[in-house]
Enzyme design. Structure first.
Site, PDB file in Angstrom:
ATOM      1  N   PRO A   9     -21.261 -13.615 -34.752  1.00  0.00           N
ATOM      2  CA  PRO A   9     -21.901 -12.305 -34.824  1.00  0.00           C
ATOM      3  C   PRO A   9     -23.394 -12.315 -34.497  1.00  0.00           C
ATOM      4  CG  PRO A   9     -21.439 -13.144 -37.020  1.00  0.00           C
ATOM      5  CD  PRO A   9     -20.730 -14.046 -36.052  1.00  0.00           C
ATOM      6  N   ASN A  10     -23.787 -11.284 -33.792  1.00  0.00           N
ATOM      7  CA  ASN A  10     -25.189 -10.999 -33.433  1.00  0.00           C
ATOM      8  C   ASN A  10     -25.755 -11.900 -32.335  1.00  0.00           C
ATOM      9  OD1 ASN A  10     -25.523  -8.866 -35.422  1.00  0.00           O
ATOM     10  ND2 ASN A  10     -25.383 -10.516 -36.924  1.00  0.00           N
ATOM     11  N   ARG A  17     -33.141 -10.287 -29.954  1.00  0.00           N
ATOM     12  CA  ARG A  17     -33.039 -10.419 -31.406  1.00  0.00           C
ATOM     13  C   ARG A  17     -34.055 -11.435 -31.937  1.00  0.00           C
ATOM     14  NH1 ARG A  17     -28.417 -14.004 -34.402  1.00  0.00           N
ATOM     15  NH2 ARG A  17     -28.939 -13.363 -36.500  1.00  0.00           N
ATOM     16  N   TYR A  22     -35.246 -16.985 -32.493  1.00  0.00           N
ATOM     17  CA  TYR A  22     -34.112 -17.375 -31.637  1.00  0.00           C
ATOM     18  C   TYR A  22     -34.469 -17.534 -30.160  1.00  0.00           C
ATOM     19  CZ  TYR A  22     -31.527 -16.145 -35.849  1.00  0.00           C
ATOM     20  OH  TYR A  22     -31.069 -16.100 -37.133  1.00  0.00           O
ATOM     21  N   ASN A  73     -21.364 -21.906 -32.604  1.00  0.00           N
ATOM     22  CA  ASN A  73     -22.464 -21.313 -33.361  1.00  0.00           C
ATOM     23  C   ASN A  73     -21.847 -20.092 -34.042  1.00  0.00           C
ATOM     24  OD1 ASN A  73     -24.658 -20.106 -34.469  1.00  0.00           O
ATOM     25  ND2 ASN A  73     -25.930 -20.129 -32.618  1.00  0.00           N
ATOM     26  N   ALA A  76     -23.965 -15.986 -38.820  1.00  0.00           N
ATOM     27  CA  ALA A  76     -23.955 -15.787 -40.277  1.00  0.00           C
ATOM     28  C   ALA A  76     -22.629 -16.196 -40.919  1.00  0.00           C
ATOM     29  CB  ALA A  76     -24.256 -14.326 -40.597  1.00  0.00           C
ATOM     30  N   GLU A  97     -20.870 -28.106 -34.888  1.00  0.00           N
ATOM     31  CA  GLU A  97     -21.551 -26.900 -35.388  1.00  0.00           C
ATOM     32  C   GLU A  97     -22.968 -26.909 -34.819  1.00  0.00           C
ATOM     33  OE1 GLU A  97     -21.798 -26.703 -39.668  1.00  0.00           O
ATOM     34  OE2 GLU A  97     -23.537 -25.373 -39.563  1.00  0.00           O
ATOM     35  N   HIS A  99     -26.775 -24.579 -34.189  1.00  0.00           N
ATOM     36  CA  HIS A  99     -27.630 -23.425 -34.485  1.00  0.00           C
ATOM     37  C   HIS A  99     -28.909 -23.533 -33.664  1.00  0.00           C
ATOM     38  CE1 HIS A  99     -25.091 -22.435 -37.867  1.00  0.00           C
ATOM     39  NE2 HIS A  99     -25.090 -23.719 -38.166  1.00  0.00           N
ATOM     40  N   ARG A 106     -34.832 -22.519 -43.563  1.00  0.00           N
ATOM     41  CA  ARG A 106     -34.917 -21.054 -43.711  1.00  0.00           C
ATOM     42  C   ARG A 106     -34.489 -20.617 -45.127  1.00  0.00           C
ATOM     43  NH1 ARG A 106     -32.246 -18.238 -38.705  1.00  0.00           N
ATOM     44  NH2 ARG A 106     -33.340 -16.472 -39.657  1.00  0.00           N
TER      45      ARG A 106
END
Ligand code: DQA
Length: 146
Positions: A9-10, A17, A22, A73, A76, A97, A99, A106
């Protein structure tokens, strides 16, 4: 060899964004670049993005018997989704995985991952380079003898 890149998502909003976190590359640019790199390595790389948890689960199921590994990725959903974890483990496909940001640096809620303990490896914090490192890492893993 056949690989699948999944973005959650996103991530379709990359480029606009929160660029300070990012970066400014669009998802399409990342995908095109990674597919070119995969092709140079003689590897087929399919790309899939969805904002829907169930669609991501369905795509993982479809990958059974189709791909040798998944780069994911999960956005969330990394921090919330038992369903995604179960899909990856159920499919039995090795995965990395990844990111863009360093999730451990964070907010506390980003420190937990439902995916990382069963991943081949985790790459986090290198921006767009995280995708390239994930590709490099999984190719090395899949090609290593034994
Ligand atoms: C992300 C990190 C996640 O915490 C966040 O929800 C994202 C993007 C990253 O690539 O840095 O959507 O996965």
């Amino acid at each position: 060899m056949h690989l699948l890149l999944i973005n959650g998502p996103n991530l379709n909003l990359l480029g606009q964004r929160e660029p300070s976190i990012y970066g400014s590359s669009t998802l399409q640019a990342i995908e095109v670049d990674l597919q070119r790199k995969a092709k140079e390595e003689g590897v087929q790389l399919d790309c899939f993005q969805s904002n829907f948890e169930g669609a991501l689960v369905d795509r993982i199921h479809k990958a059974i018997g189709e791909v040798d590994a998944i780069l994911i990725n999960a956005g969330a959903y990394t921090h919330t989704s038992v369903a995604l974890r179960d899909a990856l483990l159920g499919a039995g496909i090795p995965y990395v995985e990844l990111h863009l940001s360093n999730t451990s640096a964070r907010e506390q809620f980003r420190h937990n991952s439902f995916l990382s303990d069963r991943a081949v490896g985790v790459i986090s914090g290198f921006g767009v380079m995280s995708y390239h490192l994930a590709l490099q890492g999984i190719l090395n893993y899949l090609r290593k003898p034994g």
